[in-house]
Scaffold this active site. Structure first.
Site, PDB file in Angstrom:
ATOM      1  N   TYR A 151      14.103 -45.030  60.455  1.00  0.00           N
ATOM      2  CA  TYR A 151      15.480 -44.220  61.305  1.00  0.00           C
ATOM      3  C   TYR A 151      16.562 -44.738  61.373  1.00  0.00           C
ATOM      4  CZ  TYR A 151      12.156 -40.667  59.282  1.00  0.00           C
ATOM      5  OH  TYR A 151      11.348 -39.790  58.429  1.00  0.00           O
ATOM      6  N   TYR A 198       9.891 -29.854  56.931  1.00  0.00           N
ATOM      7  CA  TYR A 198       9.949 -31.506  56.635  1.00  0.00           C
ATOM      8  C   TYR A 198       8.791 -31.986  56.396  1.00  0.00           C
ATOM      9  CZ  TYR A 198       9.995 -36.247  56.961  1.00  0.00           C
ATOM     10  OH  TYR A 198       9.257 -37.428  56.455  1.00  0.00           O
ATOM     11  N   ASP A 211       1.054 -27.284  54.301  1.00  0.00           N
ATOM     12  CA  ASP A 211       1.719 -28.502  54.760  1.00  0.00           C
ATOM     13  C   ASP A 211       1.055 -28.059  55.838  1.00  0.00           C
ATOM     14  OD1 ASP A 211       2.144 -31.186  55.916  1.00  0.00           O
ATOM     15  OD2 ASP A 211       4.006 -30.813  54.885  1.00  0.00           O
ATOM     16  N   LYS A 225      -2.663 -37.674  58.592  1.00  0.00           N
ATOM     17  CA  LYS A 225      -1.710 -37.948  60.126  1.00  0.00           C
ATOM     18  C   LYS A 225      -2.942 -38.012  60.470  1.00  0.00           C
ATOM     19  CE  LYS A 225       2.919 -36.519  60.966  1.00  0.00           C
ATOM     20  NZ  LYS A 225       3.680 -37.777  61.009  1.00  0.00           N
TER      21      LYS A 225
HETATM   22  N1  PMP Z   1       4.306 -33.211  56.567  1.00  0.00           N
HETATM   23  C1  PMP Z   1       4.676 -32.876  57.496  1.00  0.00           C
HETATM   24  C2  PMP Z   1       4.635 -31.549  57.744  1.00  0.00           C
HETATM   25  C3  PMP Z   1       4.546 -34.106  58.526  1.00  0.00           C
HETATM   26  O1  PMP Z   1       5.315 -33.910  59.739  1.00  0.00           O
HETATM   27  C4  PMP Z   1       4.616 -35.285  57.936  1.00  0.00           C
HETATM   28  C5  PMP Z   1       5.308 -36.068  59.142  1.00  0.00           C
HETATM   29  N2  PMP Z   1       5.741 -36.238  59.859  1.00  0.00           N
HETATM   30  C6  PMP Z   1       4.861 -35.591  56.770  1.00  0.00           C
HETATM   31  C7  PMP Z   1       4.421 -34.777  55.726  1.00  0.00           C
HETATM   32  C8  PMP Z   1       5.175 -36.756  55.814  1.00  0.00           C
HETATM   33  O2  PMP Z   1       3.849 -37.963  55.888  1.00  0.00           O
HETATM   34  P1  PMP Z   1       4.007 -39.497  55.819  1.00  0.00           P
HETATM   35  O3  PMP Z   1       4.834 -39.741  57.713  1.00  0.00           O
HETATM   36  O4  PMP Z   1       2.266 -39.544  56.381  1.00  0.00           O
HETATM   37  O5  PMP Z   1       4.492 -39.166  54.548  1.00  0.00           O
END
Ligand code: PMP
Length: 456
Positions: free
Chosen positions: A19, A147, A247, A295
């Site tokens: 970013y 997100y 998610d 994560k």
């Molecule tokens: N889903 C959520 C809820 C996230 O917070 C993130 C990353 N911040 C992602 C998907 C994407 O994960 P990555 O950066 O490992 O591709």
């Protein structure tokens, strides 16, 4: 050997950072080592990593147990393709995850990043509907303010007015419901579900699944919402034959208090942190059909994520004419990442993170709630090991860097959000220091809105 300024000069000239513009961005820190809660820079700064390096370093940096697991595995096999081969680390991790995940979510697709696991979840949902004889059900409903990642399919499920608008042309088109506004600490208000009901009523015949981040919308607004919303989602999906995707990439692994964000919707509020998976009880309430994790899965030591389907979803896909799931990353089930994840799960199981997070939450509340009185404060939000000061206007990046250096606390505010999501091992006195840094940023004079370095 290049010295620090030569290294930084090359970096500024050639390396893209997340970013950020390639050139003319504010100074970067040259990280040299990282241990526990702290990152050390080449010029000797010791910074508490108050954002767990984008929320993944749950057990602290260079966690000895995880480092040792990676080292041991590296002596046997660093990588082998998962097409046509399987291996012990993948199998052991699978066995461990089946026990660790909420009951019934036990068909695992290993992915190499969170975004990819979201792509897989969306594809699985569409393939499920196809297998059920509904090829027309190929849209998802997502939430405004959400997100889910930066790849095209994941961007298309993230806030439609957020940071990805430039790329609309390459995104699949989905439907969006209003962001849930009923706060986590208010009684549930059913009117909050009206927008979702309306979107689903309007497009019912086309919808494969609904996706959301349970109770915590992270990357697009640090918003915490009422778990009542999840209960209503489950009911609606059941009524309409729509799949539900949670998610849990950001909310999972104790970040919001209990093991999973969805647990806030389980049972009575007092039982919200109940360890459903290990108690052997049937947690009747609010489970998704597909779930994504990432994560903290490896404690931030290797990149790895997973898309996990329920037995029912997997069976429908498997028993259909097109039974294969057409996705296969090169680094799928990388043995080093599997070994790291197994060691990380050991720690999640053996340490009492629920209590640690409760202690962090208490300190965050005590320190951050009073910041509501700052002139520039718009809101304060705390849940589990998440604390956010929302500002009316953003300070300059120079001021933010000054606070980071003065306090020895690494913060990475984005938009108007100055937040912390520290490693779960962070001590109470370190939490106090983090909150002091947040306060100092909150007290800075707002600057001109121009720079994108501090944007997620
Ligand atoms: N889903 C959520 C809820 C996230 O917070 C993130 C990353 N911040 C992602 C998907 C994407 O994960 P990555 O950066 O490992 O591709």
């Amino acid at each position: 050997m290049k010295n620090a300024s030569e290294l930084l000069e090359f970096d500024a000239g050639h390396l893209w950072h997340p970013y950020a513009a390639l050139r003319n961005t504010p100074a970067r820190f040259l990280a040299r080592s990282a241990q526990g809660t702290t990152i050390e820079t080449a010029d000797g700064l010791k910074l508490i990593d108050a954002v767990s390096s984008w929320w993944c370093v749950a057990h602290g940096h260079n966690c000895p147990e995880i480092v040792e697991a990676i080292r041991k595995q590296s002596e046997k096999m660093c990588h082998v393709m998962f097409g046509g081969f399987t291996h012990e680390p993948a199998i052991e991790l699978g066995e461990r995850l089946v026990k660790f995940l909420p009951k019934g979510l036990n068909k695992i697709f290993y992915a190499d990043s969170g975004s990819i696991s979201v792509e897989c979840a969306a594809k699985m949902a569409v393939q499920y509907q196809f297998a059920k004889g509904h090829p027309e059900k190929c849209k998802l409903v997502a939430l405004k303010g959400g997100y889910h990642g930066d790849t095209a399919g994941a961007m298309a499920l993230s806030d439609p007015d957020g940071m990805h608008t430039l790329f609309r042309g390459i995104m699949p088109q989905h439907y969006f419901a209003e962001r849930p506004n009923c706060r986590a600490d208010e009684p549930w208000d059913d009117r909050d579900f009206a927008s979702m009901e309306q979107v689903v009523a309007e497009h019912e015949g086309e919808i494969a699944a609904i996706i959301c981040e349970p109770v915590f919308q992270g990357g697009n607004g640090m918003w915490l919402y009422n778990a009542g919303y999840l209960k209503r989602l489950r009911k609606l999906c059941d009524e309409k034959g729509i799949l539900l995707i949670f998610d849990e990439i950001a909310a999972g692994f104790y970040r919001t208090g209990p093991r999973w964000g969805m647990e806030h919707a389980w049972g009575t509020p007092g039982a919200a942190g109940k360890d459903c998976a290990n108690s052997g009880e049937d947690c009747a309430a609010v489970l998704p059909d597909i779930m994504t994790i990432g994560k903290a899965l490896t404690g931030g030591h290797m990149t790895m994520a997973a898309c996990v389907a329920s037995e029912m979803v997997a069976d429908v896909i498997t028993n259909s004419k097109i039974s294969a799931f057409m996705h296969g990353p090169t680094y799928m089930a990388n043995p080093l990442a599997c070994a790291a994840a197994i060691a990380s799960l050991d720690l999640f199981e053996n340490r009492d993170y629920a209590s640690r997070v409760a202690a962090i939450e208490k300190r965050l509340r005590a320190n951050l709630e009073p910041l509501r009185n700052l002139e520039n404060a718009a809101d304060v939000r705390v849940l589990g090991a998440i604390g956010c000061l929302e500002l009316k206007a953003i300070p300059t990046s120079d001021d933010i860097l000054r606070v980071i250096k003065e306090t020895g606390v690494w913060l990475r505010p984005f938009c108007n959000y100055v937040y912390t999501m520290p490693p779960l091992i962070t001590s109470e006195s370190e939490v106090d220091r983090i909150c002091e840094a947040i306060k100092m940023i909150g007290q800075c004079e707002p600057g001109p809105v121009s720079d994108d370095e501090f944007h997620e």
